[in-house]
Design a protein around this motif. Sequence first.
Motif, short mmCIF file in Angstrom:
data_model
loop_
_atom_site.label_atom_id
_atom_site.label_comp_id
_atom_site.label_asym_id
_atom_site.label_seq_id
_atom_site.Cartn_x
_atom_site.Cartn_y
_atom_site.Cartn_z
N GLY A 170 -6.05 16.00 16.85
CA GLY A 170 -5.44 17.32 16.98
C GLY A 170 -5.19 17.79 18.40
N ALA A 171 -5.55 16.99 19.39
CA ALA A 171 -5.26 17.37 20.78
C ALA A 171 -3.75 17.31 21.02
N VAL A 172 -3.24 18.33 21.68
CA VAL A 172 -1.80 18.39 21.99
C VAL A 172 -1.61 18.07 23.47
N TRP A 173 -0.74 17.13 23.74
CA TRP A 173 -0.48 16.64 25.09
C TRP A 173 0.98 16.89 25.45
N VAL A 180 5.06 24.41 20.79
CA VAL A 180 5.49 23.82 22.07
C VAL A 180 6.70 22.91 21.86
N ALA A 181 6.69 22.11 20.79
CA ALA A 181 7.84 21.25 20.51
C ALA A 181 9.11 22.08 20.36
N GLU A 182 9.02 23.19 19.64
CA GLU A 182 10.18 24.07 19.47
C GLU A 182 10.63 24.64 20.82
N GLY A 183 9.68 25.05 21.64
CA GLY A 183 10.02 25.58 22.95
C GLY A 183 10.68 24.56 23.86
N VAL A 184 10.23 23.32 23.74
CA VAL A 184 10.81 22.25 24.56
C VAL A 184 12.25 21.98 24.15
N HIS A 214 -4.67 22.53 21.15
CA HIS A 214 -5.21 21.80 20.00
C HIS A 214 -4.62 22.36 18.71
N GLY A 215 -4.25 21.47 17.82
CA GLY A 215 -3.83 21.85 16.48
C GLY A 215 -2.34 21.78 16.24
N ARG A 216 -2.00 21.62 14.97
CA ARG A 216 -0.61 21.49 14.55
C ARG A 216 0.23 22.72 14.93
#
Length: 171
Positions: free
Chosen positions: A125-128, A41-45, A33-35
Amino acid sequence: MSAFTYPEVGATRGGEPLPAGYHHVRMRERIGHGRPVFEAVAEGVVTWDLHRSIGLRVSATANRAAEGAEVTSRLVVGPLSLLRIPCRVVWVLDEPDRAGYAYGTLPGHPERGEESFVVEIDYDGAVWFTVTAFSRAAAWYARLGGPVTRWIQHLATRRYIAAARSITATR
């Protein structure tokens, strides 16, 4: 530049059903959850850290996922490189609330098909994190493996999701 090993390049982008004649995978799970979680995670992907975190050795023609970048993962056990997995990025998603990419198989990959890795943050704010793939055996040993090969793909997908959950702990 090697040609993709399948004709349906870009089919994981969405909007259309995945192509027939392949094994399909779509796994979507809430990972946080959260920005700050989304951004980590986006950076890691997009920097291949997701792949490294499940134990693959990664070499790529770009430090970040970019359309046309080639990435070769290797399954390594001790001093042995057991499997070479060459792919090329077919699309990239870089939006304020969604990020990720898909890559497709190149000659030498044990499978034929495409796989995407997308992280998104919703209105509350949920991260999927979603892994979508279609594939079928290309190498003789993948064909021979049958159900075992599909089980290994399922296991790898579960590991990607677990790795996405844990990325925030390492950043």
